[in-house]
Design a protein around this motif. Sequence first.
Motif, PDB file in Angstrom:
ATOM      1  N   GLU A 156      57.165  73.672  38.786  1.00  0.00           N
ATOM      2  CA  GLU A 156      56.284  72.787  38.039  1.00  0.00           C
ATOM      3  C   GLU A 156      54.908  72.638  38.668  1.00  0.00           C
ATOM      4  O   GLU A 156      54.017  72.036  38.060  1.00  0.00           O
ATOM      5  CB  GLU A 156      56.944  71.408  37.893  1.00  0.00           C
ATOM      6  CG  GLU A 156      58.156  71.419  36.974  1.00  0.00           C
ATOM      7  CD  GLU A 156      58.755  70.032  36.798  1.00  0.00           C
ATOM      8  OE1 GLU A 156      58.317  69.092  37.525  1.00  0.00           O
ATOM      9  OE2 GLU A 156      59.654  69.884  35.953  1.00  0.00           O
ATOM     10  N   ASN A 157      54.710  73.191  39.846  1.00  0.00           N
ATOM     11  CA  ASN A 157      53.401  73.090  40.505  1.00  0.00           C
ATOM     12  C   ASN A 157      52.606  74.366  40.211  1.00  0.00           C
ATOM     13  O   ASN A 157      52.951  75.448  40.690  1.00  0.00           O
ATOM     14  CB  ASN A 157      53.576  72.915  42.012  1.00  0.00           C
ATOM     15  CG  ASN A 157      52.274  72.582  42.708  1.00  0.00           C
ATOM     16  OD1 ASN A 157      51.253  73.206  42.464  1.00  0.00           O
ATOM     17  ND2 ASN A 157      52.310  71.595  43.598  1.00  0.00           N
ATOM     18  N   PRO A 158      51.514  74.291  39.457  1.00  0.00           N
ATOM     19  CA  PRO A 158      50.759  75.505  39.090  1.00  0.00           C
ATOM     20  C   PRO A 158      50.116  76.186  40.304  1.00  0.00           C
ATOM     21  O   PRO A 158      49.941  77.405  40.293  1.00  0.00           O
ATOM     22  CB  PRO A 158      49.697  74.983  38.122  1.00  0.00           C
ATOM     23  CG  PRO A 158      49.588  73.515  38.396  1.00  0.00           C
ATOM     24  CD  PRO A 158      50.943  73.085  38.839  1.00  0.00           C
ATOM     25  N   VAL A 159      49.777  75.424  41.328  1.00  0.00           N
ATOM     26  CA  VAL A 159      49.200  76.034  42.530  1.00  0.00           C
ATOM     27  C   VAL A 159      50.225  76.917  43.220  1.00  0.00           C
ATOM     28  O   VAL A 159      49.918  78.038  43.659  1.00  0.00           O
ATOM     29  CB  VAL A 159      48.678  74.942  43.495  1.00  0.00           C
ATOM     30  CG1 VAL A 159      48.208  75.575  44.808  1.00  0.00           C
ATOM     31  CG2 VAL A 159      47.548  74.158  42.855  1.00  0.00           C
ATOM     32  N   HIS A 160      51.469  76.438  43.317  1.00  0.00           N
ATOM     33  CA  HIS A 160      52.522  77.239  43.932  1.00  0.00           C
ATOM     34  C   HIS A 160      52.733  78.539  43.167  1.00  0.00           C
ATOM     35  O   HIS A 160      52.899  79.610  43.773  1.00  0.00           O
ATOM     36  CB  HIS A 160      53.840  76.451  43.976  1.00  0.00           C
ATOM     37  CG  HIS A 160      53.790  75.257  44.872  1.00  0.00           C
ATOM     38  ND1 HIS A 160      54.779  74.275  44.863  1.00  0.00           N
ATOM     39  CD2 HIS A 160      52.888  74.862  45.798  1.00  0.00           C
ATOM     40  CE1 HIS A 160      54.467  73.353  45.751  1.00  0.00           C
ATOM     41  NE2 HIS A 160      53.324  73.679  46.326  1.00  0.00           N
ATOM     42  N   ARG A 161      52.729  78.474  41.850  1.00  0.00           N
ATOM     43  CA  ARG A 161      52.928  79.674  41.050  1.00  0.00           C
ATOM     44  C   ARG A 161      51.758  80.640  41.215  1.00  0.00           C
ATOM     45  O   ARG A 161      51.946  81.857  41.302  1.00  0.00           O
ATOM     46  CB  ARG A 161      53.107  79.306  39.572  1.00  0.00           C
ATOM     47  CG  ARG A 161      54.350  78.459  39.273  1.00  0.00           C
ATOM     48  CD  ARG A 161      54.731  78.530  37.789  1.00  0.00           C
ATOM     49  NE  ARG A 161      53.598  78.259  36.916  1.00  0.00           N
ATOM     50  CZ  ARG A 161      53.215  77.040  36.528  1.00  0.00           C
ATOM     51  NH1 ARG A 161      53.890  75.965  36.952  1.00  0.00           N
ATOM     52  NH2 ARG A 161      52.184  76.880  35.708  1.00  0.00           N
ATOM     53  N   LEU A 162      50.556  80.105  41.247  1.00  0.00           N
ATOM     54  CA  LEU A 162      49.375  80.950  41.421  1.00  0.00           C
ATOM     55  C   LEU A 162      49.417  81.676  42.765  1.00  0.00           C
ATOM     56  O   LEU A 162      49.177  82.888  42.852  1.00  0.00           O
ATOM     57  CB  LEU A 162      48.105  80.099  41.322  1.00  0.00           C
ATOM     58  CG  LEU A 162      46.768  80.832  41.536  1.00  0.00           C
ATOM     59  CD1 LEU A 162      46.548  81.857  40.438  1.00  0.00           C
ATOM     60  CD2 LEU A 162      45.617  79.827  41.580  1.00  0.00           C
ATOM     61  N   VAL A 163      49.746  80.945  43.808  1.00  0.00           N
ATOM     62  CA  VAL A 163      49.813  81.547  45.137  1.00  0.00           C
ATOM     63  C   VAL A 163      50.935  82.579  45.201  1.00  0.00           C
ATOM     64  O   VAL A 163      50.785  83.651  45.810  1.00  0.00           O
ATOM     65  CB  VAL A 163      50.008  80.456  46.208  1.00  0.00           C
ATOM     66  CG1 VAL A 163      50.299  81.079  47.561  1.00  0.00           C
ATOM     67  CG2 VAL A 163      48.767  79.574  46.296  1.00  0.00           C
ATOM     68  N   GLN A 164      52.063  82.281  44.577  1.00  0.00           N
ATOM     69  CA  GLN A 164      53.162  83.246  44.540  1.00  0.00           C
ATOM     70  C   GLN A 164      52.719  84.543  43.876  1.00  0.00           C
ATOM     71  O   GLN A 164      52.994  85.643  44.382  1.00  0.00           O
ATOM     72  CB  GLN A 164      54.357  82.661  43.789  1.00  0.00           C
ATOM     73  CG  GLN A 164      55.564  83.588  43.743  1.00  0.00           C
ATOM     74  CD  GLN A 164      56.678  83.030  42.876  1.00  0.00           C
ATOM     75  OE1 GLN A 164      56.483  82.824  41.670  1.00  0.00           O
ATOM     76  NE2 GLN A 164      57.845  82.791  43.483  1.00  0.00           N
ATOM     77  N   ASN A 165      52.027  84.434  42.768  1.00  0.00           N
ATOM     78  CA  ASN A 165      51.531  85.625  42.075  1.00  0.00           C
ATOM     79  C   ASN A 165      50.614  86.442  42.977  1.00  0.00           C
ATOM     80  O   ASN A 165      50.659  87.672  42.988  1.00  0.00           O
ATOM     81  CB  ASN A 165      50.780  85.227  40.802  1.00  0.00           C
ATOM     82  CG  ASN A 165      51.700  84.663  39.743  1.00  0.00           C
ATOM     83  OD1 ASN A 165      52.912  84.920  39.754  1.00  0.00           O
ATOM     84  ND2 ASN A 165      51.146  83.882  38.821  1.00  0.00           N
ATOM     85  N   ALA A 166      49.779  85.747  43.744  1.00  0.00           N
ATOM     86  CA  ALA A 166      48.831  86.449  44.615  1.00  0.00           C
ATOM     87  C   ALA A 166      49.530  87.105  45.805  1.00  0.00           C
ATOM     88  O   ALA A 166      49.314  88.281  46.111  1.00  0.00           O
ATOM     89  CB  ALA A 166      47.754  85.482  45.102  1.00  0.00           C
TER      90      ALA A 166
ATOM     91  N   THR B 143      52.685  87.916  46.317  1.00  0.00           N
ATOM     92  CA  THR B 143      53.645  88.986  46.039  1.00  0.00           C
ATOM     93  C   THR B 143      52.960  90.319  45.786  1.00  0.00           C
ATOM     94  O   THR B 143      53.611  91.371  45.801  1.00  0.00           O
ATOM     95  CB  THR B 143      54.530  88.633  44.830  1.00  0.00           C
ATOM     96  OG1 THR B 143      53.705  88.258  43.714  1.00  0.00           O
ATOM     97  CG2 THR B 143      55.492  87.505  45.177  1.00  0.00           C
ATOM     98  N   GLN B 144      51.645  90.312  45.581  1.00  0.00           N
ATOM     99  CA  GLN B 144      50.891  91.539  45.329  1.00  0.00           C
ATOM    100  C   GLN B 144      49.873  91.856  46.425  1.00  0.00           C
ATOM    101  O   GLN B 144      49.334  92.958  46.474  1.00  0.00           O
ATOM    102  CB  GLN B 144      50.155  91.439  43.982  1.00  0.00           C
ATOM    103  CG  GLN B 144      51.064  91.275  42.776  1.00  0.00           C
ATOM    104  CD  GLN B 144      51.951  92.490  42.564  1.00  0.00           C
ATOM    105  OE1 GLN B 144      51.514  93.619  42.729  1.00  0.00           O
ATOM    106  NE2 GLN B 144      53.212  92.257  42.226  1.00  0.00           N
ATOM    107  N   THR B 145      49.614  90.877  47.308  1.00  0.00           N
ATOM    108  CA  THR B 145      48.534  91.016  48.298  1.00  0.00           C
ATOM    109  C   THR B 145      49.016  90.521  49.651  1.00  0.00           C
ATOM    110  O   THR B 145      49.771  89.554  49.726  1.00  0.00           O
ATOM    111  CB  THR B 145      47.307  90.173  47.869  1.00  0.00           C
ATOM    112  OG1 THR B 145      46.927  90.544  46.547  1.00  0.00           O
ATOM    113  CG2 THR B 145      46.130  90.386  48.811  1.00  0.00           C
ATOM    114  N   SER B 146      48.571  91.165  50.707  1.00  0.00           N
ATOM    115  CA  SER B 146      48.915  90.709  52.056  1.00  0.00           C
ATOM    116  C   SER B 146      48.438  89.276  52.267  1.00  0.00           C
ATOM    117  O   SER B 146      47.318  88.919  51.890  1.00  0.00           O
ATOM    118  CB  SER B 146      48.249  91.624  53.091  1.00  0.00           C
ATOM    119  OG  SER B 146      48.176  91.005  54.353  1.00  0.00           O
ATOM    120  N   ILE B 147      49.299  88.464  52.889  1.00  0.00           N
ATOM    121  CA  ILE B 147      48.914  87.075  53.145  1.00  0.00           C
ATOM    122  C   ILE B 147      47.677  87.012  54.038  1.00  0.00           C
ATOM    123  O   ILE B 147      46.816  86.140  53.890  1.00  0.00           O
ATOM    124  CB  ILE B 147      50.093  86.286  53.771  1.00  0.00           C
ATOM    125  CG1 ILE B 147      49.734  84.808  53.966  1.00  0.00           C
ATOM    126  CG2 ILE B 147      50.524  86.891  55.090  1.00  0.00           C
ATOM    127  CD1 ILE B 147      49.447  84.068  52.704  1.00  0.00           C
TER     128      ILE B 147
END
Length: 444
Positions: free
Chosen positions: A19-29, A31-35
Motif C-alpha cells: 500500500e506504500n507507493p514509495v516502496h513499490r517505486l523503489v522496488q521497481n527501480a 529490481t532493475q538497477t544496482s542499489i
Amino acid sequence: MNSEITSSDLDLLRKGFTENPVHRLVQNAVTQTSIDDLALDREIVVRTDHSVSHLLDDWKATNQKNSGRCWLFAGLNLLRVGAMKAMNLKAFEFSQNHLMFWDKFERANYFLEAIIDTADRDGDDRTVAFLLEGVANDGGQWNMFAALVKKHGLVPKAAMPETQSSSSTGRMNDVLRRALRQGARDLRALASAGTEAQRQRKQEILEIAYRILCIHLGTPPETFVWQWTDKDREFHRDGELTPLEFAEKYVTIPLDDYVCLVHDPRPSSLAGRTFTVDRLGNVVGGAPVVYLNVDVPLMKRLAMETIVAGEAVWFGCDVGKMMRRDIGIWDAKLYDLEPIYGVPFDLDKADRLTYHDTAMTHAMLFTGVDVMDGQPRRWRVENSWGDKDADQGFYTMNDSWFDEYVFEIAVRRDLLPEELRSALDAEPIVLPAWDPMGALARAH
C-alpha cells in the motif's frame, strides 16, 4: 508480535509494503538497477575531484591481485619511494612475493607455538578455536611488516617475481591450512609428552610448510646480483647482495622509529593508552603489535604534517564502506540509503565496532592531502588494486570518511606530543584474540 512469526504478521507486512507507493517505486527501480547506482549521491560525486594541494606520487600503482597482501603492498610502496630516489629510477618495486613467503613461514611457526602454548585447553576453547579458524590468512599489521623486513630483508621484484599462487593465494592457503591443522592435532596429542617432544614434531611440520611454500611461491634467494640502468640511462651494479644487505642499503626510513596510532572509540577502550591483541603477530621473538589509542583530529594532523613534509603515510581502514571503486571516491555519505529503505542507519563508529558492523579490512598509503585554511579536506590514496580504476589506481578520500572508517596510521614517534611519547612505554592492555582491532591480520 509473539516469538513466532504468524500468518497474520505476514499479512500485515505484505499489506504495509504493497500500500506504500514509495516502496513499490523503489522496488521497481532496485529490481532493475544496482542499489549502488541508485543511491549514489551525485552532488558528492560532482564536487569531488582527484586534485590535492600536496601531492607526492609520480609513480604507477601496484596490484595485489587476488590476495590479501594489502599491508605488505602498502608497506613496500612506502619504502620504494626512497629506493627509487636512491637508485635514480622512475619505476621500481620490491618483491612482494619474497615478504609473503617469509610471512607465511614465520606465521606457521607462530601458529604452532600458540598451539603448543594452549595444548592443555579443550578443543572448543574460544582461543584454540580462533587459532584454528584463522590459520594461514594473508592479512597483517604494520609491526608485522617491520618485523619481516628486519629479519628477512628485501629483494627487488626481479629476484623473486610473482607466481600464480602469490597473485591468487586461495588454493595455496587451503593446502597450507590443511597441513598446519593436521600438525596442530599432532602437537595437541603430544601435550603429555612435554614441550621438547612437541617441538621435535613442530620441526617436521615446518619442513612441510616450507616445502609447500617453495612449490607455490619459489625458493627465496640467499643472494642475488643487483644491477640496473637509471632514468638517465646510466648503468649501475651493486654486485652480489643478501636480502638483508639490500634492505640496509635501500630502506631509507627508520622503521624502528614508527609507531601505530589507532582510533578506537569504544567506551571500554582508553584514550591515550597502549594496547595489543592476544595472539596477533607473525615472527616469534619479534616486536609485538602495539597500538596507541588517540583521537581522530590528532591522527589527521600528524598524517597531514607528514605528507606536507614529503613522506607518505601507511594506514588501515574499513575499505568497503561508502566507496565507489570505478570513480575512486570514499565519502561518509556517498550512498543515500535511508530514503530508499526508510531506515535510519545511525550506528556510530563505536557501535559499529561493538556490533561487528566495521573493522580494519585493508591497508593503503596516503600520498597526498588537500589542505585549506590549515585543515585537510580530502586525501589522496595509493591503493594496490592496479591502475584500471580511479585516477590510474590512486583514489580520493573526502575528509568525512577519515572520521568514520580510518582506524590506524603509522607515523614517526618523534611527531607525537610528549605525553603520548611517554604513554608508549606503558604496559599495553591485552584485548582478546578475536577483538575487531586485530581484523586486518585476518584478511583472506
